[in-house]
Each structure stands twice: as C-alpha cells, then as structure tokens.
Scaffold this active site. Structure first.
Site, PDB file in Angstrom:
ATOM      1  N   ASP A   1      37.808  70.336 -23.243  1.00 58.71           N
ATOM      2  CA  ASP A   1      39.028  70.683 -22.517  1.00 58.71           C
ATOM      3  C   ASP A   1      39.466  69.560 -21.580  1.00 58.71           C
ATOM      4  OD1 ASP A   1      41.215  72.218 -21.832  1.00 58.71           O
ATOM      5  OD2 ASP A   1      40.158  73.359 -20.288  1.00 58.71           O
TER       6      ASP A   1
ATOM      7  N   HIS B   1      44.077  71.924 -21.762  1.00 57.02           N
ATOM      8  CA  HIS B   1      44.939  73.110 -21.742  1.00 57.02           C
ATOM      9  C   HIS B   1      46.107  72.973 -20.766  1.00 57.02           C
ATOM     10  CE1 HIS B   1      42.434  74.658 -18.268  1.00 57.02           C
ATOM     11  NE2 HIS B   1      43.595  75.179 -17.919  1.00 57.02           N
TER      12      HIS B   1
ATOM     13  N   GLY C   1      46.794  76.560 -11.834  1.00 63.39           N
ATOM     14  CA  GLY C   1      47.431  75.312 -11.393  1.00 63.39           C
ATOM     15  C   GLY C   1      46.423  74.311 -10.862  1.00 63.39           C
ATOM     16  N   ASN C   2      45.232  74.791 -10.463  1.00 65.48           N
ATOM     17  CA  ASN C   2      44.165  73.881 -10.034  1.00 65.48           C
ATOM     18  C   ASN C   2      43.549  73.124 -11.209  1.00 65.48           C
ATOM     19  OD1 ASN C   2      43.412  75.900  -7.346  1.00 65.48           O
ATOM     20  ND2 ASN C   2      43.301  73.680  -7.114  1.00 65.48           N
ATOM     21  N   SER C   3      43.755  73.632 -12.420  1.00 61.77           N
ATOM     22  CA  SER C   3      43.154  73.007 -13.605  1.00 61.77           C
ATOM     23  C   SER C   3      43.463  71.524 -13.670  1.00 61.77           C
ATOM     24  CB  SER C   3      43.695  73.656 -14.880  1.00 61.77           C
ATOM     25  OG  SER C   3      43.076  74.878 -15.121  1.00 61.77           O
TER      26      SER C   3
ATOM     27  N   LEU D   1      25.798  71.232 -34.919  1.00 62.80           N
ATOM     28  CA  LEU D   1      24.705  71.914 -35.616  1.00 62.80           C
ATOM     29  C   LEU D   1      25.153  72.523 -36.931  1.00 62.80           C
ATOM     30  CD1 LEU D   1      22.728  73.858 -32.852  1.00 62.80           C
ATOM     31  CD2 LEU D   1      22.020  71.812 -34.080  1.00 62.80           C
ATOM     32  N   GLY D   2      26.401  72.994 -37.006  1.00 64.34           N
ATOM     33  CA  GLY D   2      26.878  73.627 -38.225  1.00 64.34           C
ATOM     34  C   GLY D   2      26.424  75.060 -38.372  1.00 64.34           C
ATOM     35  N   VAL D   3      26.444  75.805 -37.248  1.00 67.06           N
ATOM     36  CA  VAL D   3      26.091  77.223 -37.295  1.00 67.06           C
ATOM     37  C   VAL D   3      27.058  78.016 -36.421  1.00 67.06           C
ATOM     38  CG1 VAL D   3      23.620  76.938 -37.736  1.00 67.06           C
ATOM     39  CG2 VAL D   3      24.455  76.918 -35.380  1.00 67.06           C
TER      40      VAL D   3
END
Length: 326
Positions: free
Chosen positions: A100, A70, A175-177, A232-234
């Site tokens: 992410d 992000h 900004g720490n991301s 898993l497809g759920v």
C-alpha cells in the site's frame, strides 16, 4: 470486510476527527520538545489530492513524495499542497498494492528533506502523527507506540498490506493516510496507513507502515517501477478452535493451507491443502499474520525450512521462495 478497517479517503466523509491524545505524566518531560519537532518536520508533510479523495504524503527525495497506494488510487496525476499553501501537479510514478505504498514526482524541486529512521521505535516511545485528516492540513496528534508487528484484524486473509505494522494511540483519521509518524527527534518512523473505526468499540487504535518497509519499497519503485515480494503460492486461513475440533488437529494455532497454486513454490515443496504451517524459517507461526510478517524477512530464491502438521503428524519441508506475481 477489510474495508471496515481501511482509511476511507473521501471529501464526502462525515466522521469527526479524533482529538489529540493528551500526554501521560511519563511523557511530560518530552512534551516540551514537541512544538520544535513539529516546526522542523511539518514542511516535509504534504496533502495529496486525487480527484475527490484527499490524503497525505511525506517528501522522500528532491522532487519525490511518498504516500499510500490507496490515496492515489487509479490516478496517474495528483495535486500536491505544501505546508506553505503552494500547490503543484504530481505524477504518480509507481504503486505497490502489496504494501500500500506509492511514489509521486512533483513539478516543484528542492523539497524539504526529512530523515527516515529505519530502526523500529520502542513500545511506549512518544510519537507524533502529521497529516491532513478530513482536509485539515498539517494536523498534529501525539501518543505513544502501542505495539509492534501488528495487523489489522482479519486483513491477512485478503491482503498482505496491513500486517507487520506499528500500532499507535496517536489519533489517526481519514486523510492521515500517507502522512508521517515521527519520533521526538523529528525522524520518520512510519507512514500512517489505517485505523480501526470507533464504531467497532476501538479507541485510538491506529497503524503505520514501518519506515524500513517504506524505504525498501520506495527505492524499488523508483529504480524499477515495481517492488519484488516473496511468494509462497498458497491461500491461507487461521486455525481456530472450531477448525481444530472439526479436523481433530493436534494444535490450536497456525496457518492452515486452504489451496495451493499450481506450479507455485508450495506445490514444488510438497505442501498440500489441509497442512497447518506451525514454523517458518525456524520461527513459530501462531497466526496467518505471523507467517506474512516472517515472509518480509526472506527473499525470492531463498530456501527456507518449515514445519507443517499433516494428518496429525509433523513434517519438515524445504521451500524455495518465489516472487509475488503481483
């Protein structure tokens, strides 16, 4: 909405940065070591600028920086600012929205090395966050590991990115991301990812992606251009007291199956909408986040036993894990 919890990386952000958390008396013996730790580690933490957005990153290889997906957004080119104030263009090689994470190749080579420790830190362990909150480059805050295997409240219903995280009270701000969460030996134990805003009543509740996840995904992105995740497809929801009462369930916890993807692994295993998953791979499932965290420990094509509650009866099912289609 999930966006309430995510770090908003924007030069237009007006929220004030948190003050660094003061060390507690128990931490005092270690605090004298922190300046030396920061001095060694700070050169490996960079600022990542993508258009009007600014975040952080950590050197990963000779000319590779690891950051959050992000932070780079849809950008293919970013600018990297190093601790010595020099700047270089960076090419976004690959991103993974599930975790992410993103990897960026810099024109500058010979980046400062730093050790990534893949063992989880312990609750109560002193940690240091370094990044560029609100554009203040190489900002240092300190605190402790508040908890492990955490999730951003409600995030599992919308994304798998913000589950199984390290929680810390080291101040983390926009900004720490993508910056580093370090232990007192200067090793990276996590990639700072998100925080809960004070407007919600939270005080110093931040989160980081564990290094084991970051390293696994970064290596996959560099080798294959994508990361493989179990599937898993759920579509899942949390069992609440209201749902428990409405459906007359014999349990007040678990992950309820809202829908099943046609021709997906769950359909092949016989899972149906309305089933409540209460164990997975012989481990209890009390929340949706529990299940997603347990999914991190399995691989595509692996066969796993699970327990579901269906019409007040317990059923044992075996599912062959699929691969997340992205």
């Amino acid at each position: 909405m999930l966006l309430v919890w995510l770090l908003v990386i924007s030069s237009g952000c007006t929220a004030a940065p948190h003050d660094a958390t003061p060390p507690s008396p128990q931490q005092e013996p270690q605090s004298t070591e922190l300046p030396a730790v920061v001095e060694r580690a700070a050169p490996a933490v960079v600022t990542v600028s993508a258009g009007q957005s600014t975040g952080s990153g950590v050197t990963y290889r000779d000319n590779i920086v690891l950051t959050n997906a992000h932070v780079v957004g849809e950008s293919s080119q970013v600018e990297i600012t190093f601790a010595d104030a020099t700047r270089t263009p960076g090419q976004v090689l690959a991103t993974d929205i599930v975790t992410d994470l993103a990897v960026v190749r810099t024109e500058r080579t010979g980046l400062p090395p730093i050790h990534y420790r893949q063992e989880l830190p312990l609750p109560g362990e002193t940690v240091i966050a370094i990044g560029s909150p609100l554009g203040f480059e190489n900002t240092v805050t300190a605190g402790i590991v508040s908890g492990l295997h955490r999730e951003i409240p409600g995030s599992a219903r919308q994304t798998q990115a913000l589950v199984d995280l390290i929680q810390t009270d080291a101040s983390i701000s926009p900004g720490n991301s993508g910056g580093a969460l370090l232990n007192t030996r200067g090793e990276v134990v996590g990639i700072n990812n998100a925080y809960i805003r004070p407007i919600t009543g939270a005080t110093s509740i931040g989160f980081a992606i564990p290094t084991s996840t970051a390293v696994d995904v970064a290596d996959q992105l560099l080798e294959h251009g994508r990361a493989v995740h179990p599937y898993l497809g759920v579509s899942l929801g949390q069992v609440t007291p209201a749902i428990d009462t409405a459906l007359g369930l014999p349990v007040d916890h678990g992950a309820i199956v809202l829908s099943v993807d046609p021709r997906g692994p769950s359909e092949a295993a016989g899972i149906q909408p309305g089933d409540v998953i209460v164990t997975f791979a012989d481990r209890p499932v009390r929340t949706v986040e529990d299940l997603l965290a347990l999914m991190r420990g399995v691989e595509p094509d692996q066969r796993v036993q699970m327990t579901v509650i269906r019409q007040n009866q317990e059923k044992q099912l075996a599912i062959t894990i699929g691969e997340n289609p992205g």
